[in-house]
Design an enzyme around this catalytic site. Structure first.
Site, short mmCIF file in Angstrom:
data_model
loop_
_atom_site.label_atom_id
_atom_site.label_comp_id
_atom_site.label_asym_id
_atom_site.label_seq_id
_atom_site.Cartn_x
_atom_site.Cartn_y
_atom_site.Cartn_z
N LYS A 194 -106.27 -25.19 29.52
CA LYS A 194 -105.30 -26.27 29.60
C LYS A 194 -105.86 -27.44 30.40
O LYS A 194 -105.67 -28.61 30.02
CB LYS A 194 -104.00 -25.78 30.25
CG LYS A 194 -102.93 -26.86 30.32
CD LYS A 194 -101.55 -26.29 30.50
CE LYS A 194 -100.50 -27.37 30.35
NZ LYS A 194 -99.13 -26.84 30.43
N HIS A 250 -94.62 -19.64 16.69
CA HIS A 250 -95.87 -19.34 17.42
C HIS A 250 -96.78 -18.43 16.60
O HIS A 250 -98.00 -18.67 16.52
CB HIS A 250 -95.53 -18.68 18.76
CG HIS A 250 -96.74 -18.30 19.56
ND1 HIS A 250 -97.49 -19.23 20.24
CD2 HIS A 250 -97.34 -17.09 19.75
CE1 HIS A 250 -98.49 -18.62 20.84
NE2 HIS A 250 -98.43 -17.33 20.56
N ALA A 271 -88.73 -19.75 17.88
CA ALA A 271 -89.93 -20.12 18.63
C ALA A 271 -91.01 -19.04 18.49
O ALA A 271 -92.20 -19.35 18.37
CB ALA A 271 -89.60 -20.33 20.10
N GLU A 310 -92.10 -22.64 35.95
CA GLU A 310 -91.41 -23.16 34.77
C GLU A 310 -90.39 -22.13 34.29
O GLU A 310 -90.72 -20.95 34.15
CB GLU A 310 -92.40 -23.46 33.64
CG GLU A 310 -91.68 -24.04 32.42
CD GLU A 310 -92.58 -24.19 31.19
OE1 GLU A 310 -92.65 -25.29 30.65
OE2 GLU A 310 -93.19 -23.18 30.79
N LYS A 338 -99.90 -17.32 33.99
CA LYS A 338 -100.95 -17.73 33.06
C LYS A 338 -102.30 -17.20 33.52
O LYS A 338 -102.62 -17.23 34.72
CB LYS A 338 -100.97 -19.26 32.95
CG LYS A 338 -101.77 -19.80 31.77
CD LYS A 338 -101.81 -21.33 31.79
CE LYS A 338 -100.49 -21.95 31.39
NZ LYS A 338 -100.20 -21.81 29.94
#
Length: 246
Positions: free
Chosen positions: A67, A169, A165, A153, A59
């Protein structure tokens, strides 16, 4: 003196920030190596490879900050390390639902992989229809002066789940999350359809596997008895009498 201290503090902060981001990259590299080893083993040794595709990302700092602010966490490296568990992420795409759980079990059995959390959105899909298996694992990495345990993750899903998905998105991005109600309804219906397709393909896969196992068993018996295909297909009572004579 104060100015030199400020410069030193900035240098230390830069070093810590660099170490922080590098740690997640190294953890991602470690997990990717483990997954690639499984892929290679399946490719060269087994008849079937459950892993279709693997992608990974760390990220961005901007994404991490967004976030943290959205969740209301403290803006510090220690807080981010404690609260944000998806800085490093891997997505594994499979053909069948059973593959998802098989790969999950393989990863769980790795001695240096610690499972922190498991969310099964296949058995319990999200309200919008989203399906996937999410694992938060922790893996040790060894740097020049320290050992760190870094979370990664891992999302494991079928091709159909991944397609849905990805589409969901794109739609949410296009409408800036303000998606019209009728599209949300259609997305939910599409998720149900994708789930039905996955279950149907799973049944076909099991049936094909069973047929292949019977054929392999038949071939093994033929080789053991030393008889040809035509003789092997004779009625059972004739075959038994012939093999007794042999």
């Amino acid at each position: 003196m104060s100015e030199s201290m400020d410069i030193q503090e900035l240098k230390n902060l830069k070093t810590e920030l660099t170490r922080f981001m590098m740690a997640y990259k190294f953890a991602l590299d470690e997990m990717n190596t483990k997954i690639n080893i499984l892929k290679e083993e399946f490719h060269y040794i087994h008849d079937y490879n459950p892993i279709e595709h693997v992608s990974s990302r760390v990220k961005s700092p901007d994404g991490i900050l967004k976030k943290v602010m959205r969740k209301g966490h403290e803006l510090s490296l220690s807080s981010i390390r404690e609260q944000v568990k998806d800085i490093a992420g891997i997505r594994i795409t499979c053909s069948f639902i059973s593959d998802i759980y098989e790969i999950s079990e393989m990863l769980k059995k790795q001695k240096d992989v610690k499972i922190l959390n498991c969310k099964d959105y296949i058995q319990n899909p999200k309200p919008n229809g989203y399906q996937s298996l999410h694992l938060i694992v922790e893996i040790p990495i060894f740097m020049s002066d320290r050992e760190e345990h870094i979370p990664v993750e891992i999302q494991i899903r079928t091709i159909a789940m991944d397609f849905w998905a990805s589409l969901e998105h794109k739609i949410f991005y296009k409408y800036n999350k303000a998606v019209p109600g009728h599209l949300l309804t259609e997305l939910k219906e599409a998720a149900i359809t994708a789930g039905e397709l996955d279950r149907k393909m799973e049944r076909l896969h099991k049936e094909m596997t069973a047929i292949k196992e019977l054929e392999n068993e038949k071939t093994s018996k033929q080789l053991f008895l030393g008889i040809d295909e035509e003789t092997f297909n004779l009625p059972t009572y004739l075959l038994e009498s012939l093999t007794k004579k042999v």
